[in-house]
Design an enzyme around this catalytic site. Structure first.
Site, PDB file in Angstrom:
ATOM      1  CB  THR A 126      -0.934   0.003   1.226  1.00 35.29           C
ATOM      2  OG1 THR A 126      -1.733  -1.172   1.173  1.00 35.29           O
ATOM      3  CG2 THR A 126      -1.828   1.226   1.248  1.00 35.29           C
ATOM      4  CG  ASN A 129      -1.370   9.125  -4.245  1.00 37.54           C
ATOM      5  OD1 ASN A 129      -2.327   9.634  -3.657  1.00 37.54           O
ATOM      6  ND2 ASN A 129      -0.203   9.731  -4.367  1.00 37.54           N
ATOM      7  N   GLY A 131      -3.906   2.166  -2.814  1.00 36.09           N
ATOM      8  CA  GLY A 131      -4.472   1.323  -1.774  1.00 36.09           C
ATOM      9  C   GLY A 131      -5.198   0.173  -2.427  1.00 36.09           C
ATOM     10  CG  PHE A 156      -2.322   2.707   6.012  1.00 36.70           C
ATOM     11  CD1 PHE A 156      -2.196   3.667   7.004  1.00 36.70           C
ATOM     12  CD2 PHE A 156      -3.165   2.973   4.935  1.00 36.70           C
ATOM     13  CE1 PHE A 156      -2.892   4.872   6.920  1.00 36.70           C
ATOM     14  CE2 PHE A 156      -3.864   4.170   4.852  1.00 36.70           C
ATOM     15  CZ  PHE A 156      -3.722   5.129   5.849  1.00 36.70           C
ATOM     16  CB  ILE A 157       3.798  -1.253   6.516  1.00 36.25           C
ATOM     17  CG1 ILE A 157       3.815  -0.568   5.139  1.00 36.25           C
ATOM     18  CG2 ILE A 157       4.440  -2.647   6.458  1.00 36.25           C
ATOM     19  CD1 ILE A 157       2.870  -1.159   4.094  1.00 36.25           C
ATOM     20  NE  ARG A 268     -26.789  -5.496  34.267  1.00 39.58           N
ATOM     21  CZ  ARG A 268     -26.658  -4.436  35.061  1.00 39.58           C
ATOM     22  NH1 ARG A 268     -25.934  -4.513  36.164  1.00 39.58           N
ATOM     23  NH2 ARG A 268     -27.258  -3.309  34.741  1.00 39.58           N
ATOM     24  N   GLY A 340     -24.521  -0.334  29.304  1.00 43.63           N
ATOM     25  CA  GLY A 340     -23.574   0.736  29.636  1.00 43.63           C
ATOM     26  C   GLY A 340     -22.189   0.214  29.934  1.00 43.63           C
ATOM     27  CD  GLU A 363      -3.593  -9.287   5.249  1.00 44.54           C
ATOM     28  OE1 GLU A 363      -3.763 -10.317   4.589  1.00 44.54           O
ATOM     29  OE2 GLU A 363      -2.883  -9.230   6.259  1.00 44.54           O
ATOM     30  CB  THR A 365     -12.129  -2.610   1.366  1.00 43.73           C
ATOM     31  OG1 THR A 365     -12.279  -2.695  -0.064  1.00 43.73           O
ATOM     32  CG2 THR A 365     -11.122  -1.517   1.700  1.00 43.73           C
TER      33      THR A 365
END
Lengths: 379, 262
Positions: A126, A129, A131, A156-157, A268, A340, A363, A365
């Site tokens: 990536t 420019n 991706g 983004f490696i 709960r 909550g 890897e 989208t």
């Protein structure tokens, strides 16, 4: 047809569950909070030969199969999405291309220490420019005498800055388009190679995501992976396998959120009874469990096909698309079931929901997976 | 050095639930594991293998065919050879008959310098088989080992007592029973798991193989009679008093007097 795990796969599952619960889970909240890379976990995984599960023993691997590898990532991600992706990116993206496309020398020099866990691996495709449009590579590699000179940057490696070995995709002949792209093995201390910006992320915050910068970076001539011009094919096939890893990570996150929800619902109490006794909530959990199981079979099917040496790109895309959707859906519902408390950091659920989102993005989208699947239908 | 490690496959008691009506264990669907103390025994043997050259570890168990999994796990942790002693004739053996059967298997193994056993199994809790095995084999034994050093033939151990420990010295060959304070057992190794199934075998030995007569093993050779088993009634919840003010201390004194403690 046989839906049973083999005895060794069962034992790998038992081992990974115990390892994850004992060694990985106690760190999960802290590494997320501090955006800290869990180096100590990587060292432990190396000690137990978890860093090269699907590779032959002669190359430092465990001599195992891809289903066992998928199970390992799944069990780690069940308690910690970060640890799941560290193993997945290392095995599928850093080590596997050398196993599939490397020559004997490269396998001995790089795959062996990677599979033994002495080195950590990463993969750089990536760019700012390029991706989803991976063919638009701008990083250039030029052969000068006995070495390649790389210029450009990657973003983004995963495992960036923490790895010892990087598989880098770069343009060697712009005129030839995708056939002008090549793949290279770059060592972390190659001259001219540096780590740029470290990203701050929504989830998987303990995993390192960084920019890689190449300024007249010099690598030996023999460090080209495969043939000149084979890089696009190497990148695409690497991602096919990587999708099994990320699908396993997504599956693990979903299973973890489901398990936490079931536990919480038994404890709960509202209106004098446990949440698990409300039919409206039971139906939600029934749907969650069904989707997780469906995702599991898609993931194991893709891994099984890879083990059988059958085509698996389409099945890996389906597994990744669906498991990522299930992870997002199940973790969101798990937060809802926790009310909550689920929105607070007192419980692991909000982290799981943040971790899940990336599985729909990296890897390839979800939309790229759909492109792959559709192309296969209408070919 | 040749080491024999005796292990037992047991139900994982963390996963066992009691049937509230009958008070018996619900064993259905409960995973089986290597008994905890036995894992310490195995770990100590593997540590010796890491430290010294020419250490060979044989792991031995008596049990049903399913105990194969426990032996494969031991191989995946680092044992070299695995033997499963299994025969219908052994069914119903108490500790005495079990120790006699295992002793016969150890004699068939032949050469050994050191035998490790876990202190006791989490399902039976007797702590008898290890010591009885040493008696059958006429070996010196030390139980409850929490630290171990081997120097040539000399074995120095720390033996845990309720309120401390004693240091004892013995010589090889001998039998040691181990406790969890001795070490932290390693996990199985992933490569070891594939090796355990693809490259190694588990040897199956029957009563015939170890030359033990039918009247020497199994239920009829077991002097133990279980009269009754029961679950002790749970202790009441304790009371926690917090504070250092006069009222809290008075309350504490009253409660202690009520119970005739002071």
């Amino acid at each position: 047809m046989n839906f049973n795990l083999t005895k060794e796969q069962e034992m790998v599952k038992t081992l990974m569950r115990k390892f994850a619960e004992t060694e990985v889970k106690p760190l999960a909240a802290e590494i997320d909070e501090n955006e800290r890379f869990p180096r100590e976990t990587v060292e432990k995984m190396a000690r137990y030969n978890m860093m090269g599960i699907p590779f032959p023993k002669q190359y430092g691997g465990a001599g195992g199969d891809n289903i066992s590898y998928a199970i390992a990532v799944e069990e780690l991600a069940r308690v910690c999405g970060t640890t799941g992706v560290i193993l997945s990116a290392h095995t599928s993206l850093g080590a596997h291309p050398i196993y599939q496309f490397g020559n004997e020398e490269q396998k001995n020099k790089y795959l062996k220490p990677l599979a033994e866990g002495k080195y950590l691996g990463a993969f750089g495709l990536t760019e700012p420019n390029a991706g989803t449009d991976a063919a638009g590579q701008q990083t250039l590699a030029v052969l000068e005498n006995d070495h390649w000179v790389l210029n450009g940057s990657k973003v983004f490696i995963t495992n960036g800055g923490e790895s010892d070995i990087y598989i880098i995709i770069a343009m060697t002949d712009k005129k030839k388009g995708t056939r002008g792209i090549s793949a290279f093995i770059v060592e972390k201390d190659a001259p001219g190679f540096s780590i740029g910006k470290i990203e701050h992320k929504m989830g998987i915050k303990g995993s390192s995501t960084s920019e890689l910068i190449f300024e007249n970076c010099i690598i030996p001539k023999e460090n080209i992976l495969g043939e000149v011009g084979q890089g696009f094919k190497i990148a695409m096939q690497t991602l096919d396998g990587g999708r099994i890893g990320i699908a396993s990570q997504a599956l693990g996150i979903a299973q973890g959120a489901l398990d936490e929800s079931v536990k919480y619902m038994k404890e709960r109490k509202q209106f004098g009874k446990a949440l698990s006794q409300f039919q409206g909530l039971q139906w939600m959990v029934a749907d969650m469990a069904t989707k997780v199981t469906a995702a599991r079979w898609l993931v194991y099917n893709a891994a099984w096909r890879k083990d059988q040496k059958l085509s698996y790109a389409n099945e890996a895309a389906m597994a990744k698309l669906y498991a990522a959707e299930v992870a997002m859906d199940v973790t969101t519902k798990a937060v809802q079931l926790h009310g909550g408390y689920g929105y607070t950091r007192e419980y692991p659920i909000e982290r799981m929901m943040r971790d899940a989102k990336i599985t729909e993005i990296y890897e390839g989208t979800s939309q790229v997976q759909q492109m792959v699947i559709a192309a296969n239908i209408f070919k | 050095m040749k080491i024999v490690v005796c292990i037992k496959q047991v139900p994982d008691t963390n996963e066992v639930k009691l049937d509230p009506k009958t008070g018996t264990l619900i064993r259905d669907g409960v995973p089986s594991i290597i008994n905890h103390d036995d894992k310490n025994a195995l770990e100590e043997a593997i540590k010796l293998k890491d430290k010294y050259q020419n250490v060979h570890i044989t792991v031995l168990t008596m049990g049903p065919p399913q105990a194969d999994v426990a032996l494969r796990e031991a191989l995946a942790m680092g044992a070299d050879r695995a033997i499963l002693v299994s025969d219908r004739a052994f069914a119903g053996s108490d500790t005495w008959a079990t120790a006699r059967t295992i002793a016969a298997a150890v004699r068939k193994i032949g050469e050994y310098d050191l035998i490790f056993c876990g202190r006791q199994a989490i399902d039976g809790d007797t702590a008898q088989v290890g010591p009885q095995l040493a008696e059958y084999l006429n070996l010196p034994q030390v139980t409850y080992v929490k630290h171990l050093e081997i120097n040539g033939e000399k074995v120095t151990v720390e033996r845990a007592l309720e309120d401390g420990y004693e240091v004892l010295e013995t010589t090889l060959p001998c039998l040691l029973t181990t406790i969890k304070e001795l070490n932290e057992p390693r996990y199985a190794n992933v490569r070891g798991i594939f090796d355990a199934y693809k490259e190694k075998t588990v040897e199956m030995w029957t009563a015939n193989d170890i030359k033990i007569a039918a009247d020497q093993t199994g239920l009829n050779a077991s002097p133990t009679n279980v009269k009754q088993t029961f679950t002790p009634s749970p202790k009441g919840q304790g009371t926690i008093l917090c504070g250092c003010d006069k009222d809290t201390i008075c309350e504490l004194m009253c409660k202690l007097q009520e119970k005739h403690i002071i």
